[in-house]
Enzyme design. Structure first.
Site, PDB file in Angstrom:
ATOM      1  N   PRO A  95       0.734  -1.285  -0.020  1.00 38.16           N
ATOM      2  CA  PRO A  95       0.000  -0.251   0.024  1.00 38.16           C
ATOM      3  C   PRO A  95       0.853   1.447  -0.009  1.00 38.16           C
ATOM      4  O   PRO A  95       0.460   2.370  -0.237  1.00 38.16           O
ATOM      5  CB  PRO A  95      -0.725  -0.096   1.328  1.00 38.16           C
ATOM      6  CG  PRO A  95      -0.472  -1.185   2.110  1.00 38.16           C
ATOM      7  CD  PRO A  95       0.476  -2.042   0.994  1.00 38.16           C
ATOM      8  N   GLU A 122       2.678  -7.560   8.537  1.00 38.66           N
ATOM      9  CA  GLU A 122       2.592  -6.126   8.749  1.00 38.66           C
ATOM     10  C   GLU A 122       3.430  -5.517   7.650  1.00 38.66           C
ATOM     11  O   GLU A 122       3.468  -4.399   7.339  1.00 38.66           O
ATOM     12  CB  GLU A 122       3.184  -5.694  10.116  1.00 38.66           C
ATOM     13  CG  GLU A 122       2.134  -5.761  11.119  1.00 38.66           C
ATOM     14  CD  GLU A 122       0.770  -5.034  11.026  1.00 38.66           C
ATOM     15  OE1 GLU A 122       0.863  -3.876  10.731  1.00 38.66           O
ATOM     16  OE2 GLU A 122      -0.094  -5.853  10.952  1.00 38.66           O
ATOM     17  N   ARG A 160      -3.927  -8.530 -20.415  1.00 42.76           N
ATOM     18  CA  ARG A 160      -4.709  -8.147 -21.394  1.00 42.76           C
ATOM     19  C   ARG A 160      -4.420  -7.234 -22.542  1.00 42.76           C
ATOM     20  O   ARG A 160      -4.944  -7.004 -23.598  1.00 42.76           O
ATOM     21  CB  ARG A 160      -6.224  -7.543 -20.681  1.00 42.76           C
ATOM     22  CG  ARG A 160      -6.162  -6.417 -20.141  1.00 42.76           C
ATOM     23  CD  ARG A 160      -7.462  -6.056 -19.085  1.00 42.76           C
ATOM     24  NE  ARG A 160      -8.612  -6.260 -19.963  1.00 42.76           N
ATOM     25  CZ  ARG A 160      -9.040  -5.105 -20.723  1.00 42.76           C
ATOM     26  NH1 ARG A 160      -8.219  -4.214 -21.063  1.00 42.76           N
ATOM     27  NH2 ARG A 160     -10.049  -5.318 -21.574  1.00 42.76           N
ATOM     28  N   ASP A 175     -10.930   1.069 -24.061  1.00 46.42           N
ATOM     29  CA  ASP A 175     -11.426   0.809 -22.481  1.00 46.42           C
ATOM     30  C   ASP A 175     -11.351   2.501 -21.779  1.00 46.42           C
ATOM     31  O   ASP A 175     -10.692   3.299 -22.195  1.00 46.42           O
ATOM     32  CB  ASP A 175     -10.272   0.164 -21.810  1.00 46.42           C
ATOM     33  CG  ASP A 175     -10.429  -1.471 -22.367  1.00 46.42           C
ATOM     34  OD1 ASP A 175     -11.629  -1.954 -22.720  1.00 46.42           O
ATOM     35  OD2 ASP A 175      -9.372  -2.136 -21.938  1.00 46.42           O
TER      36      ASP A 175
HETATM   37  N1  ADE Z   1      -0.812  -5.170  -0.214  1.00 44.13           N
HETATM   38  C1  ADE Z   1      -1.775  -4.739   0.783  1.00 44.13           C
HETATM   39  N2  ADE Z   1      -2.771  -3.744   0.348  1.00 44.13           N
HETATM   40  C2  ADE Z   1      -2.002  -3.244  -0.775  1.00 44.13           C
HETATM   41  C3  ADE Z   1      -2.403  -2.483  -1.622  1.00 44.13           C
HETATM   42  N3  ADE Z   1      -3.262  -1.659  -1.364  1.00 44.13           N
HETATM   43  N4  ADE Z   1      -1.991  -2.492  -2.937  1.00 44.13           N
HETATM   44  C4  ADE Z   1      -0.796  -3.319  -3.127  1.00 44.13           C
HETATM   45  N5  ADE Z   1      -0.374  -4.299  -2.152  1.00 44.13           N
HETATM   46  C5  ADE Z   1      -1.009  -4.233  -1.099  1.00 44.13           C
END
Ligand code: ADE
Length: 246
Positions: A95, A122, A160, A175
């Site tokens: 994230p 984590e 794709r 797209d």
């Molecule tokens: N691992 C956990 N959440 C994630 C996300 N939003 N994007 C990529 N990998 C992740």
């Protein structure tokens, strides 16, 4: 030569083709069978050296959750990279990464080989991340239980785009996020309709029945622009492929 994905994970079953996992259906499966793509999932646990096959440990400094240890991750990457002569572009799904956008997907689709590292718990010990120096990619501002689903999303979006992956009558060029705007802006897709002409009293827009391909194309572009203005004005704010000015 097919594009090669190597996925490093503690859940290789998620990438199975038999019985089918998420990528063993539909367009990615067809592309794999046509020899456009291959993928290999490797279990990081196979590279642990302790008898309990532990891939993680408690965080220094305390706090909740567990942290993936350096050694099995590093050894897994080294072993997997040696399985093929082609250099791999290393991607860590996290994230905290750069957002996965269509321009980035297009760039990744030109690479011969991608190594996707899916972390769990984590996170992964920062030292092995720094040593691997991967591209860090996020699929959105939310937290998944692990990087596997993010890896699957990335793979589907890349596959794709591979030449020949879409069948006759399918096209990636129309797209959402294709650069179809008058200034090359990436726009949202226009609405689509199929039979019946009237459903629950709702009619298909008259113009789509006109047979006038020029006017239909202009109408679709206008619909795309209108939707983008309403729903994603950020896409119109900057030059194509550039973030809007701060
Ligand atoms: N691992 C956990 N959440 C994630 C996300 N939003 N994007 C990529 N990998 C992740």
């Amino acid at each position: 030569m097919p594009i090669r994905f190597d996925i490093l994970t503690t859940f290789p079953e998620m990438f199975a083709t038999e019985p089918p996992g998420a990528l063993a259906l539909s367009i990615p499966d067809r592309a794999r069978r046509a020899g456009l793509v291959e993928w290999h999932a490797t279990n990081i646990r196979d590279f642990t050296t302790d008898k309990h096959q532990k891939t993680d440990d408690r965080p220094f400094g305390g706090g909740p959750g567990m942290v993936m240890s350096c050694q099995p991750v590093w050894d897994a990457v080294c072993a997997v990279e040696a399985m093929d002569d082609r250099p791999a572009t290393r991607v860590l799904l996290t994230p905290q990464g750069v957002p996965l956008t269509q321009p980035l997907v297009e760039e990744l689709a030109t690479m011969p080989r991608l190594l996707l590292l899916a972390g769990h718990y984590e996170g992964i010990d920062e030292r092995v991340i720094r040593k691997l120096d991967p591209m860090e990619v996020s699929i959105g501002d939310f937290v998944l239980s692990g990087g596997e689903l993010a890896a699957i999303v990335l793979m589907d979006a890349v596959i794709r785009l591979l030449p020949g992956a879409l069948g006759d009558g399918e096209s990636a060029g129309q797209d959402s996020f294709s650069p179809i705007g008058p200034g090359g802006q990436r726009l949202l897709d226009c609405p689509h309709y199929t039979r019946p002409r009237v459903w629950e009293g709702e009619e298909v827009p008259e113009i789509l029945l006109s047979g006038d391909h020029g006017r239909i194309a202009a109408w679709r572009l206008e619909q795309s622009l209108q939707r983008t203005r309403e729903r994603r004005p950020d896409l119109l704010a900057g030059p194509p492929d550039q973030p809007p000015p701060a």
